[in-house]
Scaffold this motif. Structure first.
Motif, PDB file in Angstrom:
ATOM      1  N   ASN A 416      33.146  24.491  53.284  1.00 44.10           N
ATOM      2  CA  ASN A 416      32.278  24.198  52.142  1.00 44.10           C
ATOM      3  C   ASN A 416      33.008  24.731  50.886  1.00 44.10           C
ATOM      4  N   GLU A 418      32.460  23.685  47.887  1.00 44.58           N
ATOM      5  CA  GLU A 418      31.608  23.709  46.778  1.00 44.58           C
ATOM      6  C   GLU A 418      30.057  24.284  47.027  1.00 44.58           C
ATOM      7  N   SER A 420      26.352  24.789  47.859  1.00 40.71           N
ATOM      8  CA  SER A 420      25.422  23.939  48.637  1.00 40.71           C
ATOM      9  C   SER A 420      23.893  24.414  48.299  1.00 40.71           C
ATOM     10  N   LYS A 488      22.763  20.563  40.467  1.00 39.58           N
ATOM     11  CA  LYS A 488      22.700  19.312  40.795  1.00 39.58           C
ATOM     12  C   LYS A 488      21.770  18.478  40.031  1.00 39.58           C
ATOM     13  N   GLY A 520      26.049  13.413  44.058  1.00 40.11           N
ATOM     14  CA  GLY A 520      27.493  13.857  43.819  1.00 40.11           C
ATOM     15  C   GLY A 520      27.389  15.689  43.807  1.00 40.11           C
ATOM     16  N   ALA A 521      28.630  16.229  43.329  1.00 36.06           N
ATOM     17  CA  ALA A 521      28.703  17.493  43.676  1.00 36.06           C
ATOM     18  C   ALA A 521      27.971  18.258  42.692  1.00 36.06           C
ATOM     19  N   CYS A 560      21.491  25.291  43.392  1.00 33.74           N
ATOM     20  CA  CYS A 560      22.716  25.548  44.493  1.00 33.74           C
ATOM     21  C   CYS A 560      23.236  26.870  44.437  1.00 33.74           C
ATOM     22  N   THR A 592      31.738  18.142  55.655  1.00 33.38           N
ATOM     23  CA  THR A 592      30.761  18.639  54.565  1.00 33.38           C
ATOM     24  C   THR A 592      30.168  17.232  53.967  1.00 33.38           C
ATOM     25  N   ARG A 594      30.314  16.482  51.014  1.00 36.37           N
ATOM     26  CA  ARG A 594      31.391  15.996  50.593  1.00 36.37           C
ATOM     27  C   ARG A 594      32.166  14.712  51.020  1.00 36.37           C
TER      28      ARG A 594
END
Length: 836
Positions: A416, A418, A420, A488, A520-521, A560, A592, A594
């Motif tokens: 990961n 980014e 979560s 997010k 998205g991220a 997140c 992940t 993503r």
């Protein structure tokens, strides 16, 4: 010697009862069907144009409006396919989470799919859901498809068999299904606008084939049409494929619902056979449809056809007064946790097992390594997401299964890269306030993801008064160091950690694709130095606002988090030391959200982060390294020849860790076989998923999956159908009588086992336009050590047919064929020559 019939014809008592119910319900001449149709016609005759048009538009994100004048209650739909989320997309309303569809297909067991469907019907009824938006039966055309975890296989026959079992199971519980996405929605790139150019033969033999099989075998009550266009016509307007093929040739009598926001044109949609445009209430139907009728653009008879099909669905599921539902007594209650474990372990595919590395040797020490071992990824991203009440990680499962003191854990590498969703260590609640700051309601928040669809809001909360929603509570860190927090979502936010405000501004979209924005991220917005075990206050406040042109009101945002990031080389070094000190190293690697999710395709097949480096380093330190691959679809395994064993677990659902422990320790054997080919991206024959100038030509024709690998003469990492158990099998004989093949196999190992016997049909002279061979049938058998079992497989007529584009019909191709029985497309043990 004992003989056992194949499991595909040997139902346990529960499955036999369900299957008999489904068979009796399938008779169109059944008096109950005629009675329901009479009620439908009477109800239709009482409706005016405006009511009919309103019914076809839906009333909100998930439901159709009630029409009290005809005794019609609101009909509720929900996403699937691994669980039933219900109308609330929140962890506050938990659902059983079964393994991914690729996992279900890896069992090669339609009866197990049927039992999964029964459980999902049970879940749907518990949540007040009448129609499940599943299953997904699009094909794995290219390994880069980002949503392949939600579909079954690269093979249309296997997909059709598993999908039929699933549909029969769900509908045996009185809940409708919508088989999706009709058709050729095989990738995510530009899926709203892409025009897929597919030959009629490829459509018929590959992409339409699973839909056709399910319509014939399971009589689904619904179909969902896709976003994409096929050969120039968007699927929500495709008269030929919907009205002429689906309804005309195949006799489908259910309703056709658009994928969400897919419908674009009132007249073209209703003429093209679309019954319901979702979500409502503002769609191309409703007022627009009534106006089109009054203006003479659409006949009211066309509207009546669509309403009739919706009322038929309502009658079948029991929400139309006066009509007896198809199922009056639901099947016996299913234990969801037990079934989730069974499907998981039956789906795990052991693709390599050098020197019997698995099962683990009793009494040995184990070093468990990998971020996914601690925080398992049990399902894929996107609209298939559900929120289970519990998740058993591999660390949890092995800790419970192994003797105390024999298991160690090291992080090794974290895929990961980014943030979560805030989960472990967070205790949150949602607080709703009006513009003056007065609290008007509260709701629970089991995780950092909040999604409410009006009017389903906490008690006392209404949209006209709601101004802000605050996620607030405490976070207790598992590690000391700099923790990152992020957001997010779109709109105005205020983020505070431990009393310090870090962000107070507006997040705006940076892409045109709403699904990229939605799935998205997350954006990092705060970094706070925290101490292990010491709780801190956290707060994320969102100002509720909706664009003026938004027809539905959804409040959705996510808090997140990311734990302190340590030096990757140090983490790998720690893992190596742990592996060196243990008898066996078990490394869990994963994709992940993503990498695998709805909304976008993959750019490569590599594992994210430093996971490949981790496996190589651990394998160099311990020759008994077992790698568990936690991905929903193929990834490259460049180190596969350097490790002792490789076990593929897909996205294994909520009981992941328990099932994994049972398989690793040998309590159960891994039962899965590959439903799709695994190989490297450079070797893959079909990879194009991005359109050019809006068009994506399927230039490969009928050659996808193993058909393409064989045509190109390329060797994959692991072939279609491959999978090992904990015993060995000898294929002793094959006999063919008419269209029935009987294959005798013997368990030559020292423990009971299950074998998936696969039959491939190979024409003597295939020529350049036909595959060298294709899957024609399969069966699973069981036998004790030394015993034999017989797999009896009926060969379908369609296995001998091709679509003749000149004649516009199926052609039975006569001639000599070799029927090949074996363990995979590449491991064929017995042959018999037959004449068609």
């Amino acid at each position: 010697m004992s003989l056992q019939a194949c499991s595909c014809t040997r139902f346990n008592e529960e499955v036999s009862a369900v299957a008999e119910t489904v068979r009796t319900q399938g008779d169109q001449a059944d008096p109950a069907d005629r009675a329901r149709e009479a009620v439908v016609e009477a109800a239709l005759g009482k409706l005016g144009l405006d009511a009919k048009a309103r019914l076809l538009a839906g009333q909100d994100m998930w439901s159709l409006p009630a029409l009290p004048e005809i005794g019609l209650r609101s009909l509720v739909m929900s996403d699937g396919p691994i669980g039933v989320r219900g109308v609330r997309w929140t962890a506050d309303d938990p659902s059983v989470a079964l393994p991914s569809p690729t996992a279900l297909a890896a069992t090669w067991d339609p009866e197990l799919a049927l039992r999964a469907g029964v459980l999902l019907a049970q879940e749907a009824r518990r949540k007040g859901v009448h129609v499940l938006l599943a299953p997904t039966v699009n094909l794995h055309r290219s390994p880069l498809g980002g949503r392949h975890f939600e579909a079954y296989s690269e093979d249309p026959y296997l997909t059709g068999r598993i999908g039929s079992g699933y549909v029969r199971g769900v509908q045996s519980g009185g809940v409708g299904t919508t088989v999706k996405h009709f058709v050729a929605n095989d990738a995510e790139t530009d899926r709203f606008t892409v025009n897929n150019l597919v030959s009629e033969r490829a459509l018929r033999e590959l992409y339409l084939a699973p839909f056709e099989a399910i319509v014939a075998d399971a009589r689904p009550w619904g179909i969902m049409t896709a976003y994409n266009a096929v050969n120039g016509t968007t699927m929500t307007e495709h008269h030929h494929l919907v009205n002429e093929v689906l309804r005309g040739e195949w006799g489908f009598d259910g309703f056709n619902v658009s994928d969400w926001t897919a419908a674009r044109s009132t007249r073209a949609a209703v003429e093209g056979g679309l019954d319901v445009a979702m979500p409502g209430p503002v769609t191309v139907y409703g007022e627009a449809l009534a106006r089109a009728v009054r203006d003479g653009e659409v006949t009211e008879a066309k509207v009546d056809e669509a309403v009739r099909r919706v009322l038929r669905l309502a009658a079948r599921v029991g929400v139309l007064e006066g009509a007896e539902p198809v199922v009056t007594e639901p099947p016996a209650t299913v234990d969801g946790e037990a079934l989730a474990r069974e499907i998981a372990r039956r789906s795990f595919v052991l693709v390599r097992n050098r020197r019997g590395a698995l099962p683990l040797r009793p009494g040995g020490t184990v070093a468990l390594i990998g971020a996914a071992a601690r925080d398992a990824r049990v399902l894929g991203g996107g609209s298939a997401t559900v929120f289970p009440a519990r998740t058993v990680s591999p660390l949890d499962g092995l800790t419970a299964a192994l003797p105390e003191g024999t298991l160690t854990y090291a992080l090794g590498a974290d895929p990961n890269e980014e943030l979560s969703v805030a989960g472990k260590g967070f205790e949150l609640r949602a607080v709703c306030r009006d513009a003056a700051g007065t609290v008007i309601g509260t709701g629970s928040a089991p995780s950092g993801h909040l999604q409410w669809t009006a009017p389903d809001l906490p008690d006392g909360v209404t949209l006209d008064r709601l101004h802000t929603v605050e996620l607030t509570g405490t976070f207790t860190p598992r590690e000391s160091g700099p923790h990152t927090f992020g957001i997010k979502g779109l709109g105005a936010f205020r983020l505070t950690v431990d009393g310090t405000p870090y962000y107070d501004d507006v997040q705006r979209p940076d892409k045109d694709n709403p699904f990229i924005t939605f799935f998205g991220a997350p954006v990092p917005r705060a970094e706070a130095e925290l101490t292990e075990g010491e709780p801190v206050e956290v707060s994320l406040t969102h100002v509720v606002a909706f664009p003026e042109d938004t027809p539905w009101k959804v409040i959705a945002f996510t808090l997140c988090h990311q734990e302190p990031q340590r030096d990757p080389d140090e983490l790998i070094a720690e893992a190596v030391e742990a592996a060196r000190a243990a008898d066996t190293a078990v490394v869990v690697v994963a994709t992940t959200e993503r990498v695998e999710s709805e909304g976008y395709d993959r750019g490569d097949l590599r594992l994210p982060g430093r996971q490949d480096d981790l496996v190589r380093a651990v394998a160099a330190a311990n020759p008994d390294t077992v790698v568990v691959v936690n991905s929903g679809s193929p990834v490259e395994l460049p180190w596969r020849e350097d490790v002792a064993a490789v076990l593929l677990t897909w996205f294994p659902g909520q009981e992941c860790g328990t099932a994994l422990a049972e398989v690793l320790t040998g309590t159960h054997e891994p039962g899965g076989r590959l439903p799709t080919t695994w190989g490297s991206l450079p070797a893959a024959p079909v990879t194009q998923v991005a359109p050019t100038n809006g068009e994506l030509p399927y230039t490969e024709g009928v050659f996808i999956g193993y058909r393409a690998w064989e045509k190109e003469g390329r060797t994959p990492s692991y072939p279609f159908g491959h999978g090992l158990g904990y015993t060995d099998w000898a294929y002793e004989s094959i006999e063919v009588s008419g269209t029935t093949a009987t294959i005798r196999v013997r368990n030559t190992g020292d423990r009971p086992g299950r074998e998936t016997v696969q039959l491939y049909l190979a024409p003597a002279h295939p020529g350049p336009d036909r595959p060298a061979r294709w899957l024609a049938g399969f069966a699973t058998v069981e036998a004790a050590p030394g015993d034999t079992a017989e797999a009896v497989v009926e060969l379908p007529r369609r296995a001998f047919e091709i679509w003749d584009e000149t004649a516009g019909s199926w052609t039975y191709v006569k001639g000599a064929y070799e029927l090949q029985a074996g363990r995979s497309i590449a491991d064929r043990r017995l042959t018999a020559t037959i004449e068609a």
